[in-house]
Scaffold this motif. Sequence first.
Motif: not given
Length: 304
Positions: A44-46, A149-154, A172-177, A189-191, A248-250
């Motif tokens: 999506a970034k590309i 932490a709830s994403g693919g890498v996380g 993570a968002g509350e729904g992913n706790h 929770a972030y924020g 920053m790791m690439f």
Amino acid sequence: MKTVVMDSYGDPEVLRVADLPEPQAGAGQVRVRIKAAGLNPIDAKIRRGEFDAVYDISFPQQLGNEFAGVVDQVGDGVDGFSAGDEVIGFVDMAAYAEQVVVPAENLTMKPAALPWETAAVVGAVGQAAFNALARLELKAGETVLIHGASGGVGSLAVQFARARGVNVIGTAGEGNHDYLRSLGATPVAYGEGLEQRVRELAPQGVDASLDLTGSGEAISVSVAVTGDRSRIVTLASPPLAQQYGITMMFGTRSAATVAQVAQAVARGEATLPIARRFALAAMAEAHQQMEAGGHQGKLVLTLD
Ligand SMILES: NC(=O)c1ccc[n+]([C@@H]2O[C@H](COP(=O)([O-])OP(=O)(O)OC[C@H]3O[C@@H](n4cnc5c(N)ncnc54)[C@H](OP(=O)(O)O)[C@@H]3O)[C@@H](O)[C@H]2O)c1
């Protein structure tokens, strides 16, 4: 062969199906008939034009950087692969397609126990997680704070860290706790108020931190609670890494690391759910879903 291209940078609607000539495997190369391909935020970034200075983009431009499929053509000088082999591979901007040609060193055998869809999505996030944890030099008994932490890498980073006896606090968002708890992490929770919540969970501070969000909040909290900038890594923001003096790791990709990750998942040592499947003609919708978020696990392109 059918593939997905974009004729310009822009919203997901710039993605369309196109017919291209069948690619041919040259010397040292292998052609793979793709069964499934992973979707990743970098796609999506590309598409939005954020990597214009990094990649050699020419329109109409293909997308997609990881896949699983069956070898159907082998170029001169290739040892170790033959037609019919089931493989996992990586490529720059070409995996949303029926076929792809890659150097043989971009491929590894797919573990028989791994379904096509899972095989297609574990490589990119798995090696990012694997390499980032190696860079942090985590030891058993230490505590790591993982943002996103709830994403693919996380999800994989949490499981690889837990397997090494490392305690994980994951934002993570509350729904992913509950999901994070199921992976062995302590969710937070972030924020606003994140630093205080982390300090309540780790009064002595944390030993290291991995940021997968690229947010100023995540990185400033990491600096505050870790105290050692040499043990903070982000995969998501070069400018913030420079601003805060962290790493920053690439992406460094290798078939050997993909193989390690795929075998770990095939053995059941880590899991990565498939959130949604999309056909080639639905890549615009898939990108909308990727940018909207809120799903649990990976988005995958499936082909017949
Ligand atoms: N440099 C590299 O080598 C490399 C390699 C792979 C990935 N990456 C980058 O790493 C990042 C993560 O990739 P991914 O594949 O894991 O993405 P992903 O699957 O989309 O996961 C990102 C997660 O971040 C969470 N999130 C969103 N905003 C947040 C915030 N402010 N604080 C904490 N969590 C937040 C979301 O979880 P909730 O729904 O729970 O909010 C989402 O699940 C992307 O920027 C990607 O481009 C870099």
